[in-house]
Design a protein around this motif. Structure first.
Motif, PDB file in Angstrom:
ATOM      1  N   ASN A 187      -0.578  14.268   5.076  1.00 52.88           N
ATOM      2  CA  ASN A 187      -0.309  14.763   6.430  1.00 52.88           C
ATOM      3  C   ASN A 187      -0.966  13.876   7.485  1.00 52.88           C
ATOM      4  O   ASN A 187      -0.373  13.610   8.530  1.00 52.88           O
ATOM      5  CB  ASN A 187      -0.747  16.214   6.571  1.00 52.88           C
ATOM      6  CG  ASN A 187       0.105  17.151   5.731  1.00 52.88           C
ATOM      7  OD1 ASN A 187       1.172  16.783   5.248  1.00 52.88           O
ATOM      8  ND2 ASN A 187      -0.373  18.356   5.530  1.00 52.88           N
ATOM      9  N   THR A 188      -2.170  13.408   7.223  1.00 50.34           N
ATOM     10  CA  THR A 188      -2.841  12.491   8.151  1.00 50.34           C
ATOM     11  C   THR A 188      -2.090  11.164   8.221  1.00 50.34           C
ATOM     12  O   THR A 188      -1.933  10.586   9.299  1.00 50.34           O
ATOM     13  CB  THR A 188      -4.309  12.259   7.728  1.00 50.34           C
ATOM     14  OG1 THR A 188      -4.986  13.515   7.740  1.00 50.34           O
ATOM     15  CG2 THR A 188      -5.007  11.293   8.654  1.00 50.34           C
ATOM     16  N   VAL A 198       9.605   0.670   6.601  1.00 51.18           N
ATOM     17  CA  VAL A 198       9.757   2.034   6.091  1.00 51.18           C
ATOM     18  C   VAL A 198       9.309   2.094   4.622  1.00 51.18           C
ATOM     19  O   VAL A 198       8.661   3.054   4.199  1.00 51.18           O
ATOM     20  CB  VAL A 198      11.207   2.527   6.264  1.00 51.18           C
ATOM     21  CG1 VAL A 198      11.416   3.878   5.596  1.00 51.18           C
ATOM     22  CG2 VAL A 198      11.574   2.601   7.743  1.00 51.18           C
ATOM     23  N   TYR A 199       9.622   1.058   3.862  1.00 50.76           N
ATOM     24  CA  TYR A 199       9.208   1.012   2.458  1.00 50.76           C
ATOM     25  C   TYR A 199       7.689   1.036   2.349  1.00 50.76           C
ATOM     26  O   TYR A 199       7.120   1.784   1.543  1.00 50.76           O
ATOM     27  CB  TYR A 199       9.778  -0.227   1.768  1.00 50.76           C
ATOM     28  CG  TYR A 199       9.441  -0.279   0.304  1.00 50.76           C
ATOM     29  CD1 TYR A 199      10.210   0.428  -0.622  1.00 50.76           C
ATOM     30  CD2 TYR A 199       8.362  -1.004  -0.165  1.00 50.76           C
ATOM     31  CE1 TYR A 199       9.908   0.406  -1.975  1.00 50.76           C
ATOM     32  CE2 TYR A 199       8.041  -1.032  -1.513  1.00 50.76           C
ATOM     33  CZ  TYR A 199       8.823  -0.329  -2.414  1.00 50.76           C
ATOM     34  OH  TYR A 199       8.511  -0.340  -3.746  1.00 50.76           O
ATOM     35  N   SER A 200       7.029   0.231   3.163  1.00 49.90           N
ATOM     36  CA  SER A 200       5.563   0.199   3.156  1.00 49.90           C
ATOM     37  C   SER A 200       4.986   1.566   3.517  1.00 49.90           C
ATOM     38  O   SER A 200       4.000   2.020   2.920  1.00 49.90           O
ATOM     39  CB  SER A 200       5.046  -0.846   4.141  1.00 49.90           C
ATOM     40  OG  SER A 200       5.398  -2.129   3.714  1.00 49.90           O
ATOM     41  N   TYR A 201       5.612   2.228   4.483  1.00 48.46           N
ATOM     42  CA  TYR A 201       5.188   3.578   4.875  1.00 48.46           C
ATOM     43  C   TYR A 201       5.307   4.533   3.693  1.00 48.46           C
ATOM     44  O   TYR A 201       4.379   5.298   3.397  1.00 48.46           O
ATOM     45  CB  TYR A 201       6.044   4.056   6.050  1.00 48.46           C
ATOM     46  CG  TYR A 201       5.975   5.535   6.315  1.00 48.46           C
ATOM     47  CD1 TYR A 201       4.894   6.089   6.999  1.00 48.46           C
ATOM     48  CD2 TYR A 201       6.988   6.395   5.900  1.00 48.46           C
ATOM     49  CE1 TYR A 201       4.819   7.452   7.249  1.00 48.46           C
ATOM     50  CE2 TYR A 201       6.930   7.753   6.153  1.00 48.46           C
ATOM     51  CZ  TYR A 201       5.845   8.281   6.825  1.00 48.46           C
ATOM     52  OH  TYR A 201       5.775   9.626   7.067  1.00 48.46           O
ATOM     53  N   GLY A 202       6.448   4.511   3.014  1.00 50.64           N
ATOM     54  CA  GLY A 202       6.653   5.404   1.876  1.00 50.64           C
ATOM     55  C   GLY A 202       5.694   5.112   0.740  1.00 50.64           C
ATOM     56  O   GLY A 202       5.135   6.026   0.132  1.00 50.64           O
ATOM     57  N   GLN A 203       5.481   3.824   0.478  1.00 48.16           N
ATOM     58  CA  GLN A 203       4.590   3.450  -0.612  1.00 48.16           C
ATOM     59  C   GLN A 203       3.147   3.846  -0.321  1.00 48.16           C
ATOM     60  O   GLN A 203       2.470   4.416  -1.174  1.00 48.16           O
ATOM     61  CB  GLN A 203       4.695   1.951  -0.873  1.00 48.16           C
ATOM     62  CG  GLN A 203       4.016   1.524  -2.142  1.00 48.16           C
ATOM     63  CD  GLN A 203       4.319   0.094  -2.490  1.00 48.16           C
ATOM     64  OE1 GLN A 203       4.251  -0.782  -1.642  1.00 48.16           O
ATOM     65  NE2 GLN A 203       4.668  -0.139  -3.745  1.00 48.16           N
ATOM     66  N   SER A 204       2.678   3.565   0.884  1.00 46.66           N
ATOM     67  CA  SER A 204       1.296   3.938   1.199  1.00 46.66           C
ATOM     68  C   SER A 204       1.154   5.453   1.283  1.00 46.66           C
ATOM     69  O   SER A 204       0.112   6.000   0.925  1.00 46.66           O
ATOM     70  CB  SER A 204       0.806   3.250   2.470  1.00 46.66           C
ATOM     71  OG  SER A 204       1.639   3.547   3.564  1.00 46.66           O
ATOM     72  N   GLY A 205       2.199   6.156   1.711  1.00 47.37           N
ATOM     73  CA  GLY A 205       2.161   7.616   1.750  1.00 47.37           C
ATOM     74  C   GLY A 205       2.059   8.229   0.371  1.00 47.37           C
ATOM     75  O   GLY A 205       1.387   9.245   0.162  1.00 47.37           O
ATOM     76  N   LYS A 206       2.711   7.594  -0.577  1.00 50.11           N
ATOM     77  CA  LYS A 206       2.710   8.097  -1.955  1.00 50.11           C
ATOM     78  C   LYS A 206       1.307   8.061  -2.561  1.00 50.11           C
ATOM     79  O   LYS A 206       0.953   8.922  -3.357  1.00 50.11           O
ATOM     80  CB  LYS A 206       3.674   7.243  -2.787  1.00 50.11           C
ATOM     81  CG  LYS A 206       3.834   7.682  -4.214  1.00 50.11           C
ATOM     82  CD  LYS A 206       4.975   6.960  -4.888  1.00 50.11           C
ATOM     83  CE  LYS A 206       4.572   5.576  -5.320  1.00 50.11           C
ATOM     84  NZ  LYS A 206       5.613   4.936  -6.165  1.00 50.11           N
ATOM     85  N   CYS A 208       8.177  10.696  -0.248  1.00 51.61           N
ATOM     86  CA  CYS A 208       7.775   9.282  -0.159  1.00 51.61           C
ATOM     87  C   CYS A 208       8.438   8.472  -1.266  1.00 51.61           C
ATOM     88  O   CYS A 208       8.895   7.342  -1.036  1.00 51.61           O
ATOM     89  CB  CYS A 208       6.266   9.148  -0.223  1.00 51.61           C
ATOM     90  SG  CYS A 208       5.427   9.817   1.239  1.00 51.61           S
ATOM     91  N   GLU A 209       8.522   9.042  -2.453  1.00 58.03           N
ATOM     92  CA  GLU A 209       9.200   8.369  -3.560  1.00 58.03           C
ATOM     93  C   GLU A 209      10.691   8.230  -3.282  1.00 58.03           C
ATOM     94  O   GLU A 209      11.294   7.196  -3.587  1.00 58.03           O
ATOM     95  CB  GLU A 209       8.962   9.128  -4.862  1.00 58.03           C
ATOM     96  CG  GLU A 209       7.520   9.069  -5.322  1.00 58.03           C
ATOM     97  CD  GLU A 209       7.203  10.006  -6.471  1.00 58.03           C
ATOM     98  OE1 GLU A 209       6.180   9.778  -7.135  1.00 58.03           O
ATOM     99  OE2 GLU A 209       7.965  10.981  -6.702  1.00 58.03           O
TER     100      GLU A 209
END
Length: 92
Positions: free
Chosen positions: A71-72, A57-65, A30-31
Motif C-alpha cells: 500500500n505504501t 509500469v513493469y518496474s512498478y509491478g515488479q518492485s510492488g511484488k 502486481c504479477e
C-alpha cells in the motif's frame, strides 16, 4: 483464447486505475501487471511510445511484488499511476 493487445492495454489500465483510486492492491495484481506488460512488449502492434511507458509500469509491478508494504508502494507512485493511466488510455 488470448486477448488482443487493445484488451490487454485496457486491462492494464484498469488495474493501474484501481491502484490509483483505492491506494491499495495485491501481489497477484502486481504479477498480472508483469504478465500483461511482458505480452505487450513483444507485440508488434504496440507502438514504441507505449512500450517506453510499459517499461516503467513493469518496474512498478515488479518492485510492488517484492515490497514489504504494498500500500505504501502504491501511495508513493500516485503521480506516475495517474500519468500511466492517461497515457495507456491514449493507446488502447
Amino acid at each position: 483464447m488470448p486477448i488482443n493487445h487493445t484488451d490487454q492495454l485496457n486491462l492494464l489500465k484498469d488495474i493501474l486505475q484501481n491502484h490509483q483510486e483505492d491506494c491499495c492492491g495485491s501481489v497477484s495484481e502486481c504479477e498480472q501487471i508483469e504478465r500483461l506488460v511482458k505480452s505487450l512488449m513483444v507485440n508488434e502492434n504496440v507502438s514504441t511510445e507505449a512500450k517506453s511507458i510499459l517499461n516503467q509500469v513493469y518496474s512498478y509491478g515488479q518492485s510492488g511484488k517484492y515490497t514489504q508494504d504494498l500500500n505504501t508502494h502504491i501511495e508513493s507512485h500516485q503521480d506516475q499511476l495517474s500519468d500511466w493511466v492517461d497515457t495507456i488510455g491514449q493507446y488502447s
